[in-house]
Design a protein around this motif. Sequence first.
Motif, mmCIF file in Angstrom:
data_model
loop_
_atom_site.group_PDB
_atom_site.id
_atom_site.type_symbol
_atom_site.label_atom_id
_atom_site.label_comp_id
_atom_site.label_asym_id
_atom_site.label_seq_id
_atom_site.Cartn_x
_atom_site.Cartn_y
_atom_site.Cartn_z
ATOM 1 N N PRO A 71 0.435 -0.937 0.433
ATOM 2 C CA PRO A 71 0.287 -0.054 -0.391
ATOM 3 C C PRO A 71 0.694 1.154 0.024
ATOM 4 O O PRO A 71 -0.136 2.143 -0.478
ATOM 5 C CB PRO A 71 -0.599 -0.357 0.915
ATOM 6 N N ALA A 75 0.834 1.579 -4.647
ATOM 7 C CA ALA A 75 -1.044 1.951 -4.317
ATOM 8 C C ALA A 75 -1.719 1.677 -5.385
ATOM 9 O O ALA A 75 -3.354 1.229 -5.275
ATOM 10 C CB ALA A 75 -0.557 3.125 -3.757
ATOM 11 N N ALA A 79 -4.672 -1.316 -6.019
ATOM 12 C CA ALA A 79 -6.529 -0.786 -6.657
ATOM 13 C C ALA A 79 -6.543 -0.933 -7.787
ATOM 14 O O ALA A 79 -7.627 -1.456 -7.595
ATOM 15 C CB ALA A 79 -6.132 0.965 -6.272
ATOM 16 N N ASP A 151 -3.764 10.997 -2.792
ATOM 17 C CA ASP A 151 -3.664 9.277 -3.854
ATOM 18 C C ASP A 151 -4.153 8.702 -4.907
ATOM 19 O O ASP A 151 -4.880 8.123 -5.722
ATOM 20 C CB ASP A 151 -4.202 8.504 -2.584
ATOM 21 N N ALA A 154 -3.787 5.169 -6.409
ATOM 22 C CA ALA A 154 -4.899 4.669 -5.901
ATOM 23 C C ALA A 154 -6.299 4.954 -6.859
ATOM 24 O O ALA A 154 -7.187 3.947 -7.759
ATOM 25 C CB ALA A 154 -5.282 4.701 -4.688
#
Length: 209
Positions: A71, A75, A79, A151, A154
């Motif tokens: 993560p 990321a 995702a 982010d 993601a």
Amino acid sequence: MSTRPARFALGLAAVLLTGLAAHPALAQDGPAVRALSVDLGDAQRAHLWRVGAWGVANAVGGAALWLASSPETSAGWRAFGLQSAAWGAVNTGIAAFGLAGGAGDPAADWAAALGAENGYADVLLVNLGLTVGYAAVGATLWAVSGRGVADPAAWRGHGIALVIQGAGLFVLDGIAYLGTRARLGALVDLANGASITAGPGGVALVVGL
């Protein structure tokens, strides 16, 4: 104005249409109608198997990618894997439920076969529209990822996964829809080959061979 001629015309039309639908060439005993009805069931099962295979591939591959991704450093891939696995599980479940339920018995006559084929075509059209919507949502997430959101990797991963899911399902549903259009055309051709003529000797049903 008397309504008797109108009632007579409606009654005659009902009799003629009933006779047309009951004719052996358009009934369940007719080999052409039966073959098309059986083809519909086979096509539905084949479509579900394709959707199921697509779902399993996404569920397994997506879950593996999600588990293998960090993560903090991956990321976007995480995702992408999560979104793909979720869609894969849903599609696998839908396919399994459909295959367990079966396609049902072949249609009883030409009218029932036409109704079943039209109903399947309508479902596929709705699904095709939904797949475009999925891809559009994914493209939106993808585009938003470059506009200063938190982010962004993601967002981009989820968006790309949705675009791929929409495109994949669009192809699968499109293949099934092309098949149903061909069978609908064949059913219409069967009806066009049957005609009703009226003459001095009465009403006759003529079926082209």
